[in-house]
Design a protein around this motif. Structure first.
Motif, PDB file in Angstrom:
ATOM      1  N   ILE A   1       3.409  19.301  76.199  1.00  8.27           N
ATOM      2  CA  ILE A   1       3.925  19.950  75.002  1.00  8.27           C
ATOM      3  C   ILE A   1       4.894  21.051  75.416  1.00  8.27           C
ATOM      4  CG2 ILE A   1       3.341  20.984  72.804  1.00  8.27           C
ATOM      5  CD1 ILE A   1       1.791  18.485  73.196  1.00  8.27           C
TER       6      ILE A   1
ATOM      7  N   HIS B   1       8.799  11.878  71.740  1.00 11.23           N
ATOM      8  CA  HIS B   1       7.535  11.839  71.006  1.00 11.23           C
ATOM      9  C   HIS B   1       6.446  11.121  71.792  1.00 11.23           C
ATOM     10  CE1 HIS B   1       9.590   8.171  69.554  1.00 11.23           C
ATOM     11  NE2 HIS B   1       8.379   7.660  69.562  1.00 11.23           N
TER      12      HIS B   1
ATOM     13  N   VAL C   1       5.081  13.605  74.376  1.00 13.95           N
ATOM     14  CA  VAL C   1       4.117  14.500  73.729  1.00 13.95           C
ATOM     15  C   VAL C   1       2.747  13.844  73.670  1.00 13.95           C
ATOM     16  CG1 VAL C   1       3.496  15.626  71.567  1.00 13.95           C
ATOM     17  CG2 VAL C   1       5.846  15.699  72.365  1.00 13.95           C
ATOM     18  N   ARG C   2       2.764  12.568  73.347  1.00 10.25           N
ATOM     19  CA  ARG C   2       1.492  11.856  73.220  1.00 10.25           C
ATOM     20  C   ARG C   2       0.718  11.810  74.537  1.00 10.25           C
ATOM     21  NH1 ARG C   2       3.137   7.839  68.719  1.00 10.25           N
ATOM     22  NH2 ARG C   2       3.769   9.809  67.833  1.00 10.25           N
TER      23      ARG C   2
END
Lengths: 334, 234
Positions: free
Chosen positions: B79, B71, B74-75
């Motif tokens: 993606i 996660h 992703v930040r």
């Protein structure tokens, strides 16, 4: 937290209906038309609704599979009783102290379950499906055995000369059970907490948190790839459900006025699973109707003196439902 | 932008990816080609943090990301659009897109981004109230790419975007990939359909049993006789 677009399900009718029913029943109880036994059935219905709706948050909306709900209930029940019964003998107090104290104790019980849910969730929510079911099942039995062994712990503290602590733990009662719990729970509080549970869980589901839980249910790897911290969100759902189960347990203890570790065995967990699956996964209305009506139905059998038929009729209903409506009585809300 | 150095991935004792190095620069499409089991998907999964590499470095914009949880990767703007698309079947199209937005801090811009995604994929606008699971394969792929845009991806990892799609739909997906690329978003593209992938890519790497065997500009690769024989089915 933010409200999001999409379908909103309102439970206003449920709130109103429950309040009216509660008023009528307590009215009838006051004039001795209904005995305390009937009032108690109504309160159990409410508690079972709290338990089933909160279980739905884990098993229905987040898509995990927990059969550990009785463990959370036990923690809530015992924690609140430690406050109302062991630490303070609140039954001797004047009523205007009792009520806020009772509420605080119930909430402390809830938070204890919340903490347990979060901490236990850290390791076990890495598991999925059957494995999670097995571990949560074990959690119930571990909790039950731990409560039963409280005397051993008291003995240990005694040997360490922590007399006060030892006395407190002694009073948890282990295999003897914890008795003379004050009967603080009444219809008002059960209705209040039931409405609060349904309201808050519904609001959460309609928030961004809820959408993330639903996404986890559909595909947790994809959710992770969208930047969801999946262990945080899974733990949160587990802990919030645990909170309400703890509240339910606290209320339950203060109706029965006597709790025993065996009240919270895995049969209890299975009971809530049955309500949940009967009503339909991911449907709050389903949980409400199934928990309410099955609780009532089982007691009805006792009233008409067909108690020995309980375990015949119960599975029969389930089998019919499984064949006719495998998804449960109600369609999913989300 | 993305630099992979000496990446090694092991599944127990089997080495799926052996010591590979490659690079994706800003606003470029890089194709990672190869037969089944050559380690393409494993490479993507390592970049997005779903599996831990057993050796090597993955550097994104100067920052080493091997140890970060998915996660957080992703930040940073990477993606991953997984193979099989990973649509949330019981959420509506719009909710599928919004999920990516929730996790972002700048929620005000979300509406603008949503409009932008709908401009690129008008079909999604029509279908926004439908459940993700009811979309066709091509629409689901569009939704998955749209979701990556909503998450403000700077580098999009696409795993087999044309898998299971009719040739015509696949064609339009490739076109969209190059359109998105024109906006400055980098793409690391894993494809079975090497010919199509090389048409839109700037650079290509060809993997064979976990090793890079060819590494050249897409044009050169597409023109190389040996490669055409081995990988492009001529």
């Amino acid at each position: 937290m933010k409200e999001v677009s999409g379908k909103k399900v309102s439970y206003v009718y449920f709130y109103i209906g429950l309040i009216i029913t509660g008023l009528v029943i307590s009215f009838l109880g006051r004039f001795q038309i209904l005995s305390r036994y009937y009032l108690q059935i109504f309160m159990f219905m409410c508690i079972n609704i709290i338990m089933t709706v909160s279980l739905n948050l884990i098993n229905g909306f987040t898509g995990e599979f927990s059969i550990g709900h009785a463990a959370f209930m036990a923690i809530g029940a015992y924690t609140s009783c430690i406050f109302t019964t062991i630490l303070f003998s609140s039954s001797k107090w004047p009523p205007y102290y009792q009520i806020p104290f009772f509420l605080i104790s119930i909430l402390i019980g809830g938070f204890a379950s919340f903490a347990l849910g979060y901490i236990i969730g850290l390791p076990i929510l890495r598991l999925k499906g059957d494995y999670l079911a097995i571990v949560t099942l074990a959690l119930v039995e571990v909790m039950r055995s731990a409560i039963k062994l409280s005397d051993e712990l008291a003995g240990l503290f005694q040997r360490m000369h922590l007399t006060r602590l030892s006395q407190i733990i002694q009073q948890i009662g282990g295999p003897r059970g914890l008795s003379s719990v004050p009967g603080f729970t009444n219809i008002f509080w059960t209705v209040f907490f039931t409405i609060l549970t349904v309201f808050i869980i519904n609001r959460l589901l309609n928030s961004s948190y809820g959408r993330v839980w639903l996404a986890l249910r559909d595909d947790d790897i994809a959710a992770e790839m969208m930047g969801v911290n999946i262990s945080f969100y899974k733990n949160l759902s587990f802990a919030i459900a645990g909170f309400w189960a703890g509240v339910g347990g606290g209320l339950y203890a203060h109706i029965l006025r006597y709790i025993h570790a065996d009240n919270f065995n895995f049969i209890k967990s299975i009971e809530y699973l049955v309500y949940l699956y009967l009503g339909g996964m991911s449907s709050i209305w389903g949980s409400i109707i199934a928990a309410g009506s099955l609780t009532f139905l089982l007691e009805l059998l006792r009233i008409v003196n067909m108690q020995q038929w309980r375990l015949v009729i119960y599975p029969l209903i389930l089998i019919i439902i499984m064949i006719k409506k495998p998804e449960g009585l109600f369609k999913r809300d989300f | 932008m993305l630099k992979v150095e000496n990446l090694t991935i092991k599944y127990n004792h089997i080495q799926a990816v052996k010591n590979i190095s490659f690079e994706v620069s800003q606003a470029k499409i890089v194709a990672l080609l190869g037969a089944n089991g050559s380690g393409k998907s494993s490479t993507l999964r390592a970049i997005s943090g779903l599996i831990r590499p057993s050796g090597g470095k993955i550097i994104f914009n100067g920052k080493e990301i091997n140890e970060l949880p998915p996660h957080e990767i992703v930040r940073l703007g990477i993606i991953h659009v997984p193979e099989g698309r990973g649509i949330f079947a019981n959420l509506k199209v719009i909710e599928n897109l919004e999920i990516a937005g929730y996790l972002r801090k700048d929620r005000k811009k979300m509406k603008k981004d949503l409009e932008h995604v709908f401009d690129i994929f008008p079909i999604l606008k029509q279908r926004q109230k439908q459940y993700g699971g009811t979309l066709s394969g091509g629409e689901q792929q569009m939704l998955a790419i749209g979701r990556a845009l909503m998450a403000r991806g700077k580098l999009i990892l696409l795993d087999e975007p044309s898998l299971g799609l009719a040739p015509k739909i696949a064609e339009s997906i490739f076109q969209i990939i190059s359109e998105i690329n024109n906006e400055g978003i980098s793409t690391l593209l894993v494809e079975q359909n090497a010919q199509k992938a090389l048409e839109i890519a700037d650079h290509g790497y060809i993997l064979e049993t976990g090793r890079i065997v060819f590494n050249d500009s897409a044009k050169e690769l597409a023109g190389n006789q040996k490669i055409r024989k081995a990988y492009l089915g001529e």
